[in-house]
Each structure stands twice: as structure tokens, then as C-alpha cells.
Design a protein around this motif. Structure first.
Motif, mmCIF file in Angstrom:
data_model
loop_
_atom_site.group_PDB
_atom_site.id
_atom_site.type_symbol
_atom_site.label_atom_id
_atom_site.label_comp_id
_atom_site.label_asym_id
_atom_site.label_seq_id
_atom_site.Cartn_x
_atom_site.Cartn_y
_atom_site.Cartn_z
ATOM 1 N N ILE A 240 -14.310 -41.646 22.097
ATOM 2 C CA ILE A 240 -13.170 -42.418 22.603
ATOM 3 C C ILE A 240 -12.934 -43.628 21.710
ATOM 4 O O ILE A 240 -11.802 -43.923 21.293
ATOM 5 C CB ILE A 240 -13.421 -42.867 24.059
ATOM 6 C CG1 ILE A 240 -13.568 -41.652 24.987
ATOM 7 C CG2 ILE A 240 -12.287 -43.759 24.541
ATOM 8 C CD1 ILE A 240 -12.327 -40.821 25.111
ATOM 9 N N TYR B 294 -11.419 -42.611 18.254
ATOM 10 C CA TYR B 294 -9.982 -42.320 18.229
ATOM 11 C C TYR B 294 -9.147 -43.537 18.602
ATOM 12 O O TYR B 294 -7.960 -43.596 18.274
ATOM 13 C CB TYR B 294 -9.669 -41.118 19.120
ATOM 14 C CG TYR B 294 -10.022 -39.822 18.417
ATOM 15 C CD1 TYR B 294 -9.167 -39.279 17.457
ATOM 16 C CD2 TYR B 294 -11.228 -39.178 18.661
ATOM 17 C CE1 TYR B 294 -9.492 -38.108 16.792
ATOM 18 C CE2 TYR B 294 -11.568 -38.005 17.993
ATOM 19 C CZ TYR B 294 -10.694 -37.486 17.052
ATOM 20 O OH TYR B 294 -11.015 -36.342 16.375
ATOM 21 N N ARG B 295 -9.752 -44.494 19.271
ATOM 22 C CA ARG B 295 -9.052 -45.779 19.402
ATOM 23 C C ARG B 295 -8.867 -46.406 18.018
ATOM 24 O O ARG B 295 -7.838 -47.009 17.720
ATOM 25 C CB ARG B 295 -9.853 -46.727 20.292
ATOM 26 C CG ARG B 295 -9.648 -46.517 21.781
ATOM 27 C CD ARG B 295 -10.390 -47.534 22.594
ATOM 28 N NE ARG B 295 -10.002 -48.897 22.243
ATOM 29 C CZ ARG B 295 -10.567 -49.990 22.717
ATOM 30 N NH1 ARG B 295 -11.568 -49.891 23.567
ATOM 31 N NH2 ARG B 295 -10.167 -51.176 22.348
ATOM 32 N N ALA C 123 -4.991 -38.181 16.692
ATOM 33 C CA ALA C 123 -5.317 -38.686 18.029
ATOM 34 C C ALA C 123 -4.707 -37.811 19.108
ATOM 35 O O ALA C 123 -5.318 -37.570 20.160
ATOM 36 C CB ALA C 123 -4.828 -40.127 18.165
ATOM 37 N N GLU C 124 -3.506 -37.308 18.863
ATOM 38 C CA GLU C 124 -2.834 -36.458 19.845
ATOM 39 C C GLU C 124 -3.602 -35.153 20.050
ATOM 40 O O GLU C 124 -3.733 -34.670 21.185
ATOM 41 C CB GLU C 124 -1.406 -36.170 19.379
ATOM 42 C CG GLU C 124 -0.561 -35.449 20.407
ATOM 43 C CD GLU C 124 0.871 -35.248 19.939
ATOM 44 O OE1 GLU C 124 1.667 -34.718 20.722
ATOM 45 O OE2 GLU C 124 1.174 -35.621 18.783
ATOM 46 N N CYS D 240 -6.586 -35.888 22.219
ATOM 47 C CA CYS D 240 -6.205 -36.131 23.619
ATOM 48 C C CYS D 240 -5.859 -34.838 24.345
ATOM 49 O O CYS D 240 -6.025 -34.730 25.569
ATOM 50 C CB CYS D 240 -5.019 -37.097 23.683
ATOM 51 S SG CYS D 240 -5.439 -38.790 23.222
ATOM 52 N N CYS E 173 -8.903 -33.597 26.029
ATOM 53 C CA CYS E 173 -9.638 -34.568 26.846
ATOM 54 C C CYS E 173 -9.604 -34.191 28.319
ATOM 55 O O CYS E 173 -8.751 -33.421 28.770
ATOM 56 C CB CYS E 173 -9.049 -35.971 26.670
ATOM 57 S SG CYS E 173 -9.499 -36.730 25.105
ATOM 58 N N GLU F 234 -10.325 -41.832 28.721
ATOM 59 C CA GLU F 234 -9.524 -40.834 28.007
ATOM 60 C C GLU F 234 -8.041 -40.975 28.341
ATOM 61 O O GLU F 234 -7.175 -40.833 27.468
ATOM 62 C CB GLU F 234 -10.035 -39.434 28.350
ATOM 63 C CG GLU F 234 -11.409 -39.154 27.763
ATOM 64 C CD GLU F 234 -12.065 -37.911 28.333
ATOM 65 O OE1 GLU F 234 -12.973 -37.364 27.696
ATOM 66 O OE2 GLU F 234 -11.671 -37.471 29.430
ATOM 67 N N LEU G 255 -6.727 -43.879 26.376
ATOM 68 C CA LEU G 255 -6.477 -43.502 24.982
ATOM 69 C C LEU G 255 -5.187 -42.700 24.865
ATOM 70 O O LEU G 255 -4.371 -42.935 23.961
ATOM 71 C CB LEU G 255 -7.666 -42.694 24.452
ATOM 72 C CG LEU G 255 -7.503 -42.128 23.033
ATOM 73 C CD1 LEU G 255 -7.382 -43.255 22.018
ATOM 74 C CD2 LEU G 255 -8.673 -41.214 22.691
ATOM 75 N N ARG G 256 -4.987 -41.758 25.783
ATOM 76 C CA ARG G 256 -3.768 -40.935 25.750
ATOM 77 C C ARG G 256 -2.525 -41.808 25.922
ATOM 78 O O ARG G 256 -1.504 -41.608 25.249
ATOM 79 C CB ARG G 256 -3.832 -39.879 26.854
ATOM 80 C CG ARG G 256 -2.735 -38.835 26.793
ATOM 81 C CD ARG G 256 -2.876 -37.815 27.914
ATOM 82 N NE ARG G 256 -4.167 -37.153 27.850
ATOM 83 C CZ ARG G 256 -4.596 -36.302 28.775
ATOM 84 N NH1 ARG G 256 -3.841 -36.049 29.834
ATOM 85 N NH2 ARG G 256 -5.763 -35.720 28.646
ATOM 86 N N VAL H 244 -1.683 -43.534 22.743
ATOM 87 C CA VAL H 244 -1.046 -42.611 21.794
ATOM 88 C C VAL H 244 0.429 -42.448 22.136
ATOM 89 O O VAL H 244 1.304 -42.486 21.256
ATOM 90 C CB VAL H 244 -1.774 -41.254 21.807
ATOM 91 C CG1 VAL H 244 -0.999 -40.221 20.976
ATOM 92 C CG2 VAL H 244 -3.184 -41.399 21.249
#
Length: 695
Positions: A66, A69-70, A95-96, A99, A102, A108, A111-112, A115
Motif C-alpha cells: 500500500i 503504490y502511494r 497504481a490502477e 487497485c 485490491c 486499499e 489508495l484507490r 488514484v
């Protein structure tokens, strides 16, 4: 004109999501890495290139997926701010893809949402506002679901900006007002809310309501010194645009020059610097300073062509057409019109400006029909703006009504809460009075018990005094008897009998004296025992021997022991063990110094302790001694310990009785006031009964 403002606002809103990180959701991630990420978020606002370089060094160290990807999303922001659109898109796609696989944990989902927010900003830069709006709404819903209110606030600013760029000023204003309401509920300061203020200033600028426009810009301007460089650039461009629409071009130029100086002081603000050049070029064009206009427009054209920003190129082409007309070069204007880019979507303000310049172009071309067409189109746009203004007013009234209704509902809720609190206070008062009554009743009951206790104690004291008087009276008669016996014994001529009777009188008199206290010195007790043994020697001789051993470190004149502590065991040894024994009769008294306590041992060789003897005694003496020790122990933390054992006599095939006393050094013989009267009464009655039995 306002297109350049919109691009700057997009940059600002991307950074807003970095400026107010919400930390509570990241408590499960590695602490040192989170601190580094937050520091880089702050650095991104001032130096995107440096922040990007540090993130490249940090990414290989991030083990948590996590957090990793941040970092990827962070890089996409940095690439976008440094005008590397393709790299920014590449980071977002990575990143997509992550996600998409996820789960639904809060980290998560957060994070999504980030994005989606970045994708919305990318689409807004490409003037794909409908798609950008969808992405922002997805981010908003996810942040709402997981409760990240600060990030939801920033996404609301993004949504408001997109609606304004689409020309939906009422929706943009509504989202700005909603964001301010959320900020109030979160307790955010004005320093965190000024993007909404100059966003609302832009709304009223578009609607040509310059009084409201200046009010919001002035409100944002209070925090100018606290703004970051890109925020200052936005504010200055917005203020310049407001004077541009008022056709106060010198004042607009002053703000645009300040904006240019701000962007030039920070090399990483290349995008903002080129957008400001568009503003400067148009103002110089409107002030008929064509050389300056040509300079700035030509400088920024190559940059936007390189980044493939058709919306900006469309606007520059519009200025270049007018520039050719002002220079009197109609063929060049015609050529530029023919070669101008044609974006899929053009913002209403840009259309309005293009129509005005096209009207001028067709007037110069003597095509008045087309000139009239563009004049009519601009009138329609102006009517639309006026309609939007009316709609905005209606929207404001609805919003105020909603706010007033909300306030009224809050007041009603507050009143209901106050009523509940009043009822609660009443119950508290009743409860307090009840507790006070119970305390008073308990105090009265305790006072009654204390008085009753004192009365019983006084009664017991009277009984004790009575017993003491009886004891005194009982001692008066022996006193006279001792005097008479002494006179008669002195008249006897048998010296041996005389000495014996004198010892007996001394023993009886000493016994009466010792009975007045609870403790005597060890020397007095030994003297009493020696006197007693001297009397009993006639019965015990000729085979009786007594050994007294005293540790040389002890001062027997200072050491106190309970009265009769030696007398009773010695008397029992003589009476029940030694008198009827054949052969040698031995008695040992040993007094040892054991530092923390004194040990006294009385031992005989009379065959050991027996429950029944041939004598007349019943063991009452030892019982009285044990009761006395028990009473004294109740007033001392360290007790006197008494033990009775049958032991083998060393060097002799005999058994004897051994009584051992362990007496602490600091033992106290003061009988403090006994609180338990019943205990004292029971002990006194038992002691008197046992004394009568002994007599």
C-alpha cells in the motif's frame, strides 16, 4: 482568458490532497516511512523535482505494498507538476492495475480514491471534464465511505473547479459552499479554506458580480503570506482576471506581473509560468502593445505544443489572430484562423473571446453577415451568463434557506438537549439530597454507636476499678499477717527454721509485689526463682542441681519479661517432674542473646511433659501464662513465642521437658486502650475464672 486560471487551479487542487494528509488511517504502516512520505508531500508543493528524486530513492525501501503504490501515485503528481504527462499517465496506470486486485480494506480504498482523484486531475488538464467529474465523484464517495473528511474536502474543491470550467457555475458554487460547511464542521482554519474563497471569487467573476468577487478575493488575500508559491500564483492570476473582465487592464497587468515574478522565482513552476505568459500577452494585446504581446505569446506557444495542450493552443491561436488584425495583416490572420487547433471541447469563456475576435476579423474582411453572427452569439452567451447569475441567486437563496433550516434544527436539538440536561440536573439534585440524607443518618447512627461504646467502656472501667479495690483490700490483710509472722519468727530460737520462714515470707511478699505489673526485669524474676528454689531445696536435696547460664552480652537488670515467665515453668518442673524423681535431679535455665530476640530455655530431666501428674496441679499456671502472652502479643507486631517439647538430655539416657520462650528485643508491655470491649470483657472473665480455679 480564464483557461489559464483553470489549469493553475488543477495544479493547486492536486497539491491540496498533499497539504492536508489525514494520518489516522495509516497507523498500521511503518512509522519512519510514513514520516518520510509526509515530508515529501510537503516538499512537493515547493520543489517537485527534488521531491521526485527523493521518492525514487525511497521506493525500493518500501516493503508494504500500500505504501509503495502511494509512492507511485506521488510520482504521478510530481510528473504532472513538472509537465511530464506521459510519465504521469504511466505511473497512474501502474497504481490502477494494483487497485483492481485490491480488497476492501480502508487503506486499499484510500489508495484507490487517491488514484481516482489523480485521474480526475489528468482528465481535467486534457479538458475532458465529464470524465474528470466521474473520477472525482468516485474519489469523493470512497473518501466518504472510509471517513477521510480532509481528503473529501479537497476532492470537493476539485469537483467545484470542474463544474466551473464546464460552465455550470451554480453547481461549482454549491460544491464550494458545501466544502466550506464541511471545513466548519472539521474546525479547519481560514488558512486551509482560502482555495474555496478564491474559487468562489472566480465564480462571481465569471458572473460579472464584482462586488461579491472582490469580497471573496479579499478574504483569501488575508492569508497571502501563508500561501505556498503555487497558491500565490493562483491568487494573483485570479485577481488579474477579475480586473481583465472589468477592462481595467493596467491593474490586471500589475497582478499578472506579480504572478510572473512569483513563478520565475521557482524554476519548477514552468507550467504556471507559461500560463501567466498567455495572460500577459492578451493584456498587452488589449493595450495595443503588440510587440510585448507577440513576445509573450510566441514564448509560451512552443511549450504548450510540446505538452500537447490543445485547449491552451486554441486560446493562443485566438490571441494571434487578433494580433495579426492589430498589425494590419489580414492574410496572416486568415492563415492563423485556418491553421488554428480545434479541441473537442472549448470552454464557454474561450468561445466568447474567440467570437469577439472573429467578429473583429469579419468586420475587417467586410463580411458583416458573419460579423453580425458572432456578435449575436456573444449576446446569447451574455444572456446565458445573466441566466446563470439569476440561477446562482436562486441557488444562494435555496442554500441560505437550507442553512437556516439546519440552524433551526440545531437550535431545536440544542433546546431538547438542554431540557434533558435540566432533567438530569434535577435527578442529580435529588440523588445528592438522598446521599446527603444517608450520610447524615449514617453519621447519627455511628455517633449513637460511639456513645454506646463509650458507655460500655465506662462500665468496664468501673468493673476494673472495683476489682482493683478488691485486690487492694485482699492485700491489706496479708500485710498485717506478714507483720505478725515476722514478729513471731524473730522470737524463735531455731535459726534454721527462722531462716526458712523468712525466705517463705520474702517469697510470698515478692509474689504479691510482682502481681501488680505485667512485666518485671529478668534480674527480679531470677531472684524470685532462686528464692523459690532455696525453699524447695530441703525437698529436692541431696541430688538436686540447678544451672543458670546467662549470655555475657545481656544486662538482665534492663531486660524485661512477662511476670511469672520463669516462675511458672520452674515451679511446674519442681512440682511435677523433679520432686518424685529418683536419682539426680537437674534443672537448667539458659538465657541466650540472639541479636533480634532473647531466647530463654527452662529444661529438666524429670521424664518429659505429661498431661496428668501425681501432683494436685491442673496445668492452670501455664494456661494463665499463655493467656498473658497472647494478650501482650495483640499489642506488638513481633510476638513472644512459647514452645513446649520433650527432649533427650545430652550424655544421659533420660527424657526431659523443655520450655522455650523467644522474646523480641523491642517488645512492649504497655497495654493500650482496647477498642473491642467485648474482647476485653471475655479475657477478664476468663482470667478471673482460671485464677479462682488455681486458688
Amino acid at each position: 482568458m480564464t483557461c489559464k486560471l483553470y489549469f493553475i487551479v488543477s495544479c493547486m487542487l492536486v497539491l491540496c490532497t498533499c497539504c492536508h494528509p489525514e494520518k489516522k488511517k495509516d497507523t498500521q504502516l511503518p512509522g519512519i516511512e510514513i514520516q518520510t512520505m509526509e515530508r515529501l508531500d510537503t516538499l512537493l508543493a515547493s520543489d517537485p523535482s527534488k521531491a521526485l528524486s527523493e521518492m525514487d530513492s525511497l521506493l525500493p525501501l518500501l516493503k508494504d505494498s500500500i505504501l509503495y503504490y502511494r509512492g507511485i501515485v506521488f510520482k504521478s503528481k510530481a510528473y504532472m507538476l513538472t509537465s511530464c504527462q506521459q510519465k504521469a499517465d504511466s505511473m497512474l496506470k501502474m497504481a490502477e492495475r494494483f487497485c483492481a486486485s485490491c480488497n476492501e480494506s480502508e487503506e486499499e480504498l484510500s489508495l484507490r480514491a487517491s488514484v481516482f482523484n489523480m485521474e480526475g486531475n489528468q482528465l481535467a488538464r486534457q479538458t475532458k471534464f465529464d470524465s474528470a467529474c466521474v473520477k472525482f465523484l468516485q474519489a469523493y464517495n470512497l473518501y466518504t465511505k472510509i471517513g477521510e473528511k480532509i481528503k473529501r474536502f479537497n476532492v470537493m474543491l476539485n469537483l467545484a473547479d470542474v463544474y466551473i470550467r464546464e460552465g455550470y457555475y451554480d453547481k461549482g458554487s454549491l460544491w464550494y459552499h458545501h466544502s466550506l460547511a464541511l471545513a466548519d464542521s472539521l474546525g479547519l482554519s481560514g488558512q486551509q479554506c482560502f482555495p474555496a474563497y478564491y474559487g468562489l471569487g472566480q465564480v462571481y467573476m465569471e458572473l460579472r458580480d464584482f462586488a461579491q468577487c472582490d469580497a471573496y478575493f479579499d478574504r483569501a488575500g488575508r492569508y497571502y503570506d501563508d500561501m505556498k508559491p503555487f497558491e500565490k500564483n493562483i491568487y494573483l492570476n485570479n485577481r488579474g482576471n477579475s480586473y481583465y473582465f472589468r477592462q481595467d487592464y493596467p491593474t490586471a497587468l500589475k497582478y499578472f506581473r506579480r504572478s510572473m515574478a512569483c513563478a520565475s522565482a521557482h524554476p519548477e513552476m514552468e507550467y504556471e509560468r507559461n500560463l501567466t505568459m498567455i495572460n500577459l500577452g492578451e493584456v498587452f494585446l488589449l493595450m495595443n502593445q503588440t510587440d510585448s504581446a507577440s513576445y509573450y505569446l510566441s514564448r509560451c506557444y512552443d511549450f504548450f505544443k510540446k505538452v500537447d495542450n490543445n485547449s491552451a493552443l486554441y486560446y493562443i491561436d485566438t490571441q494571434l489572430i487578433e494580433l495579426a488584425l492589430k498589425e494590419g495583416n489580414l492574410p496572416l490572420a486568415q492563415k492563423r484562423l485556418k491553421e488554428a487547433v480545434k479541441p473537442a471541447f472549448v470552454e464557454p469563456n474561450m468561445i466568447h473571446i474567440r467570437n469577439r475576435y472573429l467578429q473583429h476579423y469579419f468586420e475587417q474582411s467586410k463580411d458583416f453577415r458573419q460579423a453580425y453572427y458572432y456578435l449575436r452569439e456573444n449576446s446569447r452567451i451574455d444572456d446565458s451568463i445573466r441566466s446563470e447569475r439569476i440561477k446562482m441567486r436562486a441557488q444562494e437563496f435555496a442554500l441560505r434557506y437550507q442553512r437556516d433550516s439546519t440552524l433551526m434544527a440545531k437550535e431545536i436539538l440544542i433546546q431538547q438537549t438542554e431540557n434533558k440536561v435540566l432533567i438530569l440536573h434535577q435527578w442529580l439534585y435529588i440523588g445528592g439530597l438522598t446521599v446527603l440524607f444517608l450520610i447524615i443518618a449514617t453519621g447519627a447512627w455511628l455517633l449513637y454507636r460511639k456513645k454506646k461504646h463509650d458507655m460500655e467502656e465506662l462500665k468496664m472501667q468501673a468493673i476494673i476499678t472495683s476489682l482493683q479495690l478488691k485486690n487492694i483490700r485482699n492485700r491489706i490483710s496479708p500485710h498485717f499477717i506478714f507483720n505478725i509472722l515476722g514478729r513471731e519468727i524473730n522470737s524463735l530460737k531455731d535459726q534454721e527454721s527462722n531462716a526458712y520462714l523468712h525466705k517463705l515470707i520474702k517469697l510470698i511478699r515478692r509474689n504479691l509485689e510482682l502481681a501488680e505489673s505485667t512485666a518485671v526485669t529478668l534480674a527480679d524474676e531470677l531472684d524470685f526463682v532462686k528464692t523459690y528454689i532455696a525453699i524447695e531445696e530441703r525437698v529436692l536435696q541431696p541430688d538436686f542441681e540447678m544451672y543458670i547460664t546467662i549470655a555475657p552480652t545481656l544486662d538482665i537488670r534492663q531486660i524485661k519479661i512477662p511476670v511469672t515467665l520463669l516462675q511458672i515453668p520452674v515451679e511446674n518442673a519442681v512440682k511435677h517432674a523433679l520432686i518424685g524423681k529418683e536419682g539426680r535431679r537437674l534443672l537448667w535455665i539458659e538465657i541466650k542473646d540472639c541479636r533480634q530476640h532473647i531466647e530463654i530455655v527452662i529444661r529438666d530431666n524429670g521424664g518429659g511433659f505429661r498431661m496428668m501428674t501425681n501432683g494436685e496441679g491442673t496445668g492452670t499456671g501455664l494456661k494463665i501464662l499463655a493467656q498473658t502472652i497472647q494478650l501482650l502479643n495483640s499489642y506488638n507486631p513481633d510476638p513472644i513465642v512459647m514452645t513446649i517439647d520433650n527432649v533427650k538430655i545430652e550424655d544421659r539416657e533420660e527424657t526431659g521437658c523443655e520450655i522455650k520462650f523467644t522474646i523480641p528485643v523491642n517488645y512492649s508491655y504497655l497495654l493500650r486502650r482496647i477498642k473491642d470491649i467485648n474482647l476485653w470483657r471475655r479475657f477478664t472473665e476468663r482470667l478471673l475464672l482460671m485464677t479462682k480455679k488455681a486458688q
